[in-house]
Design a protein around this motif. Structure first.
Motif, PDB file in Angstrom:
ATOM      1  N   LEU A  52       0.834  -1.209   0.000  1.00  0.00           N
ATOM      2  CA  LEU A  52       0.000   0.000   0.000  1.00  0.00           C
ATOM      3  C   LEU A  52       0.866   1.255   0.000  1.00  0.00           C
ATOM      4  CD1 LEU A  52      -2.800  -0.930   2.561  1.00  0.00           C
ATOM      5  CD2 LEU A  52      -3.073  -0.597   0.118  1.00  0.00           C
ATOM      6  N   VAL A  53       1.899   1.260   0.820  1.00  0.00           N
ATOM      7  CA  VAL A  53       2.782   2.423   0.899  1.00  0.00           C
ATOM      8  C   VAL A  53       3.529   2.606  -0.415  1.00  0.00           C
ATOM      9  CG1 VAL A  53       4.880   3.293   2.021  1.00  0.00           C
ATOM     10  CG2 VAL A  53       3.012   2.380   3.398  1.00  0.00           C
ATOM     11  N   GLU A  54       4.008   1.524  -1.007  1.00  0.00           N
ATOM     12  CA  GLU A  54       4.758   1.627  -2.260  1.00  0.00           C
ATOM     13  C   GLU A  54       3.878   2.149  -3.400  1.00  0.00           C
ATOM     14  OE1 GLU A  54       6.524  -2.201  -2.916  1.00  0.00           O
ATOM     15  OE2 GLU A  54       8.178  -1.800  -1.554  1.00  0.00           O
ATOM     16  N   VAL A  55       2.646   1.650  -3.488  1.00  0.00           N
ATOM     17  CA  VAL A  55       1.749   2.105  -4.566  1.00  0.00           C
ATOM     18  C   VAL A  55       1.382   3.572  -4.358  1.00  0.00           C
ATOM     19  CG1 VAL A  55      -0.547   1.820  -5.564  1.00  0.00           C
ATOM     20  CG2 VAL A  55       0.861  -0.187  -5.103  1.00  0.00           C
ATOM     21  N   GLN A  76      -0.580   2.716 -17.836  1.00  0.00           N
ATOM     22  CA  GLN A  76      -1.491   1.578 -17.721  1.00  0.00           C
ATOM     23  C   GLN A  76      -1.162   0.841 -16.421  1.00  0.00           C
ATOM     24  OE1 GLN A  76      -3.914   0.918 -19.796  1.00  0.00           O
ATOM     25  NE2 GLN A  76      -3.389   2.247 -21.506  1.00  0.00           N
ATOM     26  N   ALA A  77      -2.051  -0.036 -15.988  1.00  0.00           N
ATOM     27  CA  ALA A  77      -1.862  -0.755 -14.723  1.00  0.00           C
ATOM     28  C   ALA A  77      -0.598  -1.611 -14.731  1.00  0.00           C
ATOM     29  CB  ALA A  77      -3.089  -1.614 -14.424  1.00  0.00           C
ATOM     30  N   LEU A  78      -0.349  -2.353 -15.819  1.00  0.00           N
ATOM     31  CA  LEU A  78       0.826  -3.224 -15.858  1.00  0.00           C
ATOM     32  C   LEU A  78       2.130  -2.436 -15.781  1.00  0.00           C
ATOM     33  CD1 LEU A  78      -0.210  -5.939 -18.461  1.00  0.00           C
ATOM     34  CD2 LEU A  78       0.065  -6.197 -15.995  1.00  0.00           C
ATOM     35  N   ALA A  79       2.173  -1.280 -16.408  1.00  0.00           N
ATOM     36  CA  ALA A  79       3.376  -0.456 -16.356  1.00  0.00           C
ATOM     37  C   ALA A  79       3.616   0.070 -14.942  1.00  0.00           C
ATOM     38  CB  ALA A  79       3.269   0.698 -17.343  1.00  0.00           C
ATOM     39  N   LEU A  80       2.541   0.401 -14.243  1.00  0.00           N
ATOM     40  CA  LEU A  80       2.686   0.855 -12.849  1.00  0.00           C
ATOM     41  C   LEU A  80       3.156  -0.284 -11.952  1.00  0.00           C
ATOM     42  CD1 LEU A  80      -0.503   3.077 -12.483  1.00  0.00           C
ATOM     43  CD2 LEU A  80       1.875   3.858 -12.609  1.00  0.00           C
ATOM     44  N   ASP A  86       9.591  -6.282  -6.812  1.00  0.00           N
ATOM     45  CA  ASP A  86       9.070  -7.538  -6.240  1.00  0.00           C
ATOM     46  C   ASP A  86       7.556  -7.522  -6.071  1.00  0.00           C
ATOM     47  OD1 ASP A  86      11.700  -8.485  -6.046  1.00  0.00           O
ATOM     48  OD2 ASP A  86      11.951  -7.512  -4.095  1.00  0.00           O
ATOM     49  N   TRP A  87       6.850  -7.160  -7.137  1.00  0.00           N
ATOM     50  CA  TRP A  87       5.382  -7.126  -7.076  1.00  0.00           C
ATOM     51  C   TRP A  87       4.863  -8.536  -6.818  1.00  0.00           C
ATOM     52  CZ3 TRP A  87       1.956  -3.080  -7.243  1.00  0.00           C
ATOM     53  CH2 TRP A  87       0.607  -3.422  -7.316  1.00  0.00           C
ATOM     54  N   PRO A  88       4.054  -8.759  -5.754  1.00  0.00           N
ATOM     55  CA  PRO A  88       3.520 -10.098  -5.469  1.00  0.00           C
ATOM     56  C   PRO A  88       2.524 -10.529  -6.545  1.00  0.00           C
ATOM     57  CG  PRO A  88       3.259  -8.623  -3.577  1.00  0.00           C
ATOM     58  CD  PRO A  88       3.685  -7.787  -4.728  1.00  0.00           C
ATOM     59  N   SER A  89       2.614 -11.769  -6.975  1.00  0.00           N
ATOM     60  CA  SER A  89       1.781 -12.246  -8.083  1.00  0.00           C
ATOM     61  C   SER A  89       0.297 -12.322  -7.728  1.00  0.00           C
ATOM     62  CB  SER A  89       2.273 -13.613  -8.551  1.00  0.00           C
ATOM     63  OG  SER A  89       2.183 -14.546  -7.496  1.00  0.00           O
ATOM     64  N   SER A  90      -0.042 -12.408  -6.450  1.00  0.00           N
ATOM     65  CA  SER A  90      -1.452 -12.519  -6.064  1.00  0.00           C
ATOM     66  C   SER A  90      -2.145 -11.158  -5.982  1.00  0.00           C
ATOM     67  CB  SER A  90      -1.581 -13.250  -4.726  1.00  0.00           C
ATOM     68  OG  SER A  90      -0.881 -12.545  -3.722  1.00  0.00           O
ATOM     69  N   TRP A  91      -1.410 -10.088  -6.203  1.00  0.00           N
ATOM     70  CA  TRP A  91      -1.965  -8.735  -6.145  1.00  0.00           C
ATOM     71  C   TRP A  91      -2.122  -8.179  -7.553  1.00  0.00           C
ATOM     72  CZ3 TRP A  91      -3.285  -6.155  -1.635  1.00  0.00           C
ATOM     73  CH2 TRP A  91      -2.937  -6.795  -0.457  1.00  0.00           C
ATOM     74  N   GLN A  92      -3.124  -7.314  -7.710  1.00  0.00           N
ATOM     75  CA  GLN A  92      -3.389  -6.728  -9.024  1.00  0.00           C
ATOM     76  C   GLN A  92      -3.779  -5.264  -8.858  1.00  0.00           C
ATOM     77  OE1 GLN A  92      -6.713  -8.466 -11.065  1.00  0.00           O
ATOM     78  NE2 GLN A  92      -5.860  -7.994 -13.066  1.00  0.00           N
ATOM     79  N   LEU A  93      -3.316  -4.444  -9.778  1.00  0.00           N
ATOM     80  CA  LEU A  93      -3.662  -3.027  -9.806  1.00  0.00           C
ATOM     81  C   LEU A  93      -4.645  -2.823 -10.952  1.00  0.00           C
ATOM     82  CD1 LEU A  93      -2.633  -0.657  -8.094  1.00  0.00           C
ATOM     83  CD2 LEU A  93      -1.010  -0.155  -9.892  1.00  0.00           C
ATOM     84  N   ARG A  94      -5.737  -2.118 -10.691  1.00  0.00           N
ATOM     85  CA  ARG A  94      -6.742  -1.866 -11.736  1.00  0.00           C
ATOM     86  C   ARG A  94      -7.021  -0.374 -11.817  1.00  0.00           C
ATOM     87  NH1 ARG A  94     -11.010  -6.663 -10.104  1.00  0.00           N
ATOM     88  NH2 ARG A  94      -9.498  -8.349 -10.267  1.00  0.00           N
TER      89      ARG A  94
END
Length: 144
Positions: A52-55, A76-80, A86-94
């Motif tokens: 949360l802090v990093e985003v 776009q979300a993927l670029a962010l 080390d983005w965790p694979s179970s998390w997603q940005l929309r």
């Protein structure tokens, strides 16, 4: 003959009995079942707070970076997600739409959601103008 404390102690050659070893193992297993779930829960909560802090930090930096480069940017979300180490694979940005920042660092606004599986963990509304991210309390009724 009366027994003294010294005569009741096991001799150094004797060691521990099987019953004593099993009792110690049972106590250790019980302690582990009580402690490990809360320890893993604390680790997951720390991972979520860190993300949360990093985003939020990344969203805060976007307008400043565009103004320093003096060129507009669109995200776009993927670029962010790629910009967070080390983005965790179970998390997603929309995003409701790509985030746009002009060359002066002025943002068009927008909404950013952070999802963990099917659970909305956090949502930010980016203010039009300065692009500052404001936390929005996630609703229980939000669907993916």
């Amino acid at each position: 003959m009366t027994r003294t404390w010294a005569s009741c102690r096991p001799s150094p050659e004797r060691g521990f009995t099987l019953l004593e070893l099993l009792l110690v193992l049972a106590l250790a297993a019980t302690a582990a079942t009580l402690v490990l779930p809360s320890a893993f829960s604390a680790l997951r909560a720390a991972e979520e707070r860190k993300l949360l802090v990093e985003v939020e930090s990344l969203l805060t930096r976007l307008p400043t970076e565009a103004a320093m480069r003096r060129e507009p940017s669109q995200w776009q979300a993927l670029a962010l997600m790629a910009r967070v180490p080390d983005w965790p694979s179970s998390w997603q940005l929309r995003l409701e739409s790509p985030l746009a920042v002009d060359a002066r660092g002025m943002s068009g606004g927008g909404r950013v959601q952070l999802w963990h599986g099917e659970r909305l963990a956090q949502e930010w509304e980016l203010r039009a103008g300065d692009g500052r991210p404001l936390r929005v309390k996630p609703s229980e009724t939000d669907a993916p």
